[in-house]
Design a protein around this motif. Structure first.
Motif, PDB file in Angstrom:
ATOM      1  N   UNK A   1     -28.362  -5.370  -0.242  1.00  0.00           N
ATOM      2  CA  UNK A   1     -27.909  -6.686   0.197  1.00  0.00           C
ATOM      3  C   UNK A   1     -27.064  -7.385  -0.848  1.00  0.00           C
ATOM      4  N   UNK A   2     -27.495  -7.286  -2.114  1.00  0.00           N
ATOM      5  CA  UNK A   2     -26.722  -7.888  -3.202  1.00  0.00           C
ATOM      6  C   UNK A   2     -25.357  -7.228  -3.333  1.00  0.00           C
ATOM      7  N   UNK A   3     -25.319  -5.894  -3.199  1.00  0.00           N
ATOM      8  CA  UNK A   3     -24.042  -5.177  -3.288  1.00  0.00           C
ATOM      9  C   UNK A   3     -23.116  -5.576  -2.144  1.00  0.00           C
ATOM     10  N   UNK A   4     -23.696  -5.744  -0.957  1.00  0.00           N
ATOM     11  CA  UNK A   4     -22.896  -6.150   0.209  1.00  0.00           C
ATOM     12  C   UNK A   4     -22.275  -7.531  -0.007  1.00  0.00           C
ATOM     13  N   UNK A   5     -23.034  -8.444  -0.608  1.00  0.00           N
ATOM     14  CA  UNK A   5     -22.533  -9.804  -0.841  1.00  0.00           C
ATOM     15  C   UNK A   5     -21.543  -9.860  -2.002  1.00  0.00           C
ATOM     16  N   UNK A   6     -21.765  -9.040  -3.023  1.00  0.00           N
ATOM     17  CA  UNK A   6     -20.946  -9.118  -4.228  1.00  0.00           C
ATOM     18  C   UNK A   6     -19.662  -8.303  -4.125  1.00  0.00           C
ATOM     19  N   UNK A   7     -19.626  -7.306  -3.251  1.00  0.00           N
ATOM     20  CA  UNK A   7     -18.450  -6.435  -3.186  1.00  0.00           C
ATOM     21  C   UNK A   7     -17.162  -7.204  -2.876  1.00  0.00           C
ATOM     22  N   UNK A   8     -17.149  -8.141  -1.903  1.00  0.00           N
ATOM     23  CA  UNK A   8     -15.908  -8.892  -1.672  1.00  0.00           C
ATOM     24  C   UNK A   8     -15.430  -9.661  -2.901  1.00  0.00           C
ATOM     25  N   UNK A   9     -16.385 -10.226  -3.653  1.00  0.00           N
ATOM     26  CA  UNK A   9     -16.007 -10.965  -4.864  1.00  0.00           C
ATOM     27  C   UNK A   9     -15.414 -10.011  -5.896  1.00  0.00           C
ATOM     28  N   UNK A  10     -16.034  -8.849  -6.049  1.00  0.00           N
ATOM     29  CA  UNK A  10     -15.511  -7.857  -6.995  1.00  0.00           C
ATOM     30  C   UNK A  10     -14.119  -7.393  -6.574  1.00  0.00           C
ATOM     31  N   UNK A  11     -13.944  -7.203  -5.270  1.00  0.00           N
ATOM     32  CA  UNK A  11     -12.633  -6.765  -4.790  1.00  0.00           C
ATOM     33  C   UNK A  11     -11.568  -7.822  -5.065  1.00  0.00           C
ATOM     34  N   UNK A  12     -11.898  -9.101  -4.841  1.00  0.00           N
ATOM     35  CA  UNK A  12     -10.934 -10.178  -5.118  1.00  0.00           C
ATOM     36  C   UNK A  12     -10.575 -10.192  -6.600  1.00  0.00           C
ATOM     37  N   UNK A  13     -11.577 -10.011  -7.459  1.00  0.00           N
ATOM     38  CA  UNK A  13     -11.325 -10.000  -8.895  1.00  0.00           C
ATOM     39  C   UNK A  13     -10.389  -8.854  -9.275  1.00  0.00           C
ATOM     40  N   UNK A  14     -10.627  -7.685  -8.713  1.00  0.00           N
ATOM     41  CA  UNK A  14      -9.790  -6.527  -9.032  1.00  0.00           C
ATOM     42  C   UNK A  14      -8.404  -6.675  -8.417  1.00  0.00           C
ATOM     43  N   UNK A  15      -8.346  -7.110  -7.160  1.00  0.00           N
ATOM     44  CA  UNK A  15      -7.057  -7.230  -6.474  1.00  0.00           C
ATOM     45  C   UNK A  15      -6.156  -8.266  -7.130  1.00  0.00           C
ATOM     46  N   UNK A  16      -6.749  -9.342  -7.654  1.00  0.00           N
ATOM     47  CA  UNK A  16      -5.931 -10.380  -8.280  1.00  0.00           C
ATOM     48  C   UNK A  16      -5.323  -9.926  -9.601  1.00  0.00           C
ATOM     49  N   UNK A  17      -5.797  -8.793 -10.135  1.00  0.00           N
ATOM     50  CA  UNK A  17      -5.231  -8.273 -11.384  1.00  0.00           C
ATOM     51  C   UNK A  17      -4.057  -7.323 -11.140  1.00  0.00           C
ATOM     52  N   UNK A  18      -3.707  -7.101  -9.886  1.00  0.00           N
ATOM     53  CA  UNK A  18      -2.659  -6.147  -9.556  1.00  0.00           C
ATOM     54  C   UNK A  18      -1.373  -6.852  -9.182  1.00  0.00           C
ATOM     55  N   UNK A  19      -0.285  -6.129  -9.271  1.00  0.00           N
ATOM     56  CA  UNK A  19       0.988  -6.641  -8.789  1.00  0.00           C
ATOM     57  C   UNK A  19       1.055  -6.471  -7.280  1.00  0.00           C
ATOM     58  N   UNK A  20       2.049  -7.071  -6.663  1.00  0.00           N
ATOM     59  CA  UNK A  20       2.185  -6.964  -5.220  1.00  0.00           C
ATOM     60  C   UNK A  20       2.371  -5.517  -4.783  1.00  0.00           C
ATOM     61  N   UNK A  21       3.153  -4.771  -5.533  1.00  0.00           N
ATOM     62  CA  UNK A  21       3.374  -3.362  -5.198  1.00  0.00           C
ATOM     63  C   UNK A  21       2.114  -2.538  -5.317  1.00  0.00           C
ATOM     64  N   UNK A  22       1.330  -2.781  -6.362  1.00  0.00           N
ATOM     65  CA  UNK A  22       0.088  -2.034  -6.551  1.00  0.00           C
ATOM     66  C   UNK A  22      -0.938  -2.377  -5.480  1.00  0.00           C
ATOM     67  N   UNK A  23      -0.944  -3.623  -5.024  1.00  0.00           N
ATOM     68  CA  UNK A  23      -1.929  -4.054  -4.044  1.00  0.00           C
ATOM     69  C   UNK A  23      -1.761  -3.305  -2.724  1.00  0.00           C
ATOM     70  N   UNK A  24      -0.519  -3.030  -2.343  1.00  0.00           N
ATOM     71  CA  UNK A  24      -0.274  -2.421  -1.038  1.00  0.00           C
ATOM     72  C   UNK A  24      -0.031  -0.912  -1.116  1.00  0.00           C
ATOM     73  N   UNK A  25       0.168  -0.376  -2.303  1.00  0.00           N
ATOM     74  CA  UNK A  25       0.488   1.047  -2.406  1.00  0.00           C
ATOM     75  C   UNK A  25      -0.747   1.922  -2.237  1.00  0.00           C
TER      76      UNK A  25
END
Length: 275
Positions: free
Chosen positions: A14-38
């Motif tokens: 349950x904790x992993x299910x709740x935290x995964x979106x936050x972790x993904x946002x943290x990781x995705x915000x560190x990428x460039x636009x090209x890296x995000x969609x590639x």
């Protein structure tokens, strides 16, 4: 022992299910636009600061204007709502008056009504007095929280002994002074909870400001980020700004929770000592 392991496993999942979106946002915000969609990968990149700078310079720092608006809506709305809830809950818990049961039943009914249902009627009412597209259009509906009043009533009934109120009246204190000097400190833990719930609800509210506001300089973060998301169809680079903005928007909520949780810890420790 087996049941304990199953419970622990379920809690971890349950904790992993709740935290995964936050972790993904943290990781995705560190990428460039090209890296995000590639490619889809959980490996972080090195563009977080660049994305924050791009977001901060968008239309002269409009994002931080949205952040300030959200702080006003949530801060003022949360404080006023908590105070109103404290007064209402205390009155319902400790005073007898005609129609008390009916009033409480209406409040309980209000807890069950989703806020989105009330958005259109509130818009029509405020438009009649010319308050739409102003700060008041978002603040006024947030001042009354049926759920906050319900919680405050429970806390007042449990934490404010009637004997203390009677002693205060014998000492010559009026109801208003008793409420401010005696009742509020005794309800502190409960009111912190009410404030936190209301603050988070207003901070994350989308439908009400979306309906009430037509000027982007009055937008809160939720509506502002939605406007950026809509631009992503023609400007894909805006998607990374939305992700970065979403990441920054949760930082104040985390800071608020870490700041206020000490009040719960202090009161729990005090209760343990008294026991």
């Amino acid at each position: 022992m087996k049941n304990s392991k199953i419970s622990t496993t379920l809690l971890i999942l349950g904790a992993a299910y709740c935290l995964f979106p936050v972790i993904w946002v943290l990781i995705a915000s560190s990428k460039s636009s090209g890296e995000l969609f590639s490619t889809f990968t959980l490996a972080p990149s090195t563009h977080l600061w660049d994305n924050i700078v791009d977001l901060s310079t968008y239309r002269g720092g409009l994002y931080w204007r949205w952040m300030g608006n959200t702080a006003i809506y949530a801060g003022v709305g949360g404080l006023v709502s908590t105070f109103v809830s404290a007064m209402s809950g205390f009155a319902l818990a400790k005073f007898d008056f005609p129609g008390k049961g009916f009033v409480f039943n209406v409040i309980l009914a209000g807890v069950l009504v989703p806020g989105v249902i009330l958005a259109i009627p509130q818009y029509l009412l405020l438009s009649k007095v010319g308050l739409t597209n102003t700060y008041w259009a978002v603040l006024l509906p947030s001042f009354i929280s049926p759920y906050g009043i319900y919680l405050a009533r429970i806390f007042a009934a449990a934490s404010v002994p009637t004997e203390i109120l009677e002693a205060s009246r014998i000492d010559g204190a009026g109801d208003w002074r008793t409420f401010l000097r005696v009742v509020l400190p005794m309800m502190r833990t409960g009111l912190v909870t009410v404030f936190l719930f209301q603050f988070v609800a207003i901070w994350n509210n989308f439908m009400l400001p979306y309906i009430m506001l037509g000027t982007d300089k009055l937008y809160p973060l939720t509506v502002g980020l939605n406007s950026l998301l809509n631009q992503g169809a023609s400007q894909p680079a805006m998607y990374i700004s939305v992700v970065t903005g979403a990441l920054i928007s949760i930082v104040p909520l985390i800071a608020l929770f870490l700041t206020l949780q000490r009040y719960w810890q202090v009161d729990l420790a005090a209760g343990g000592v008294k026991a």
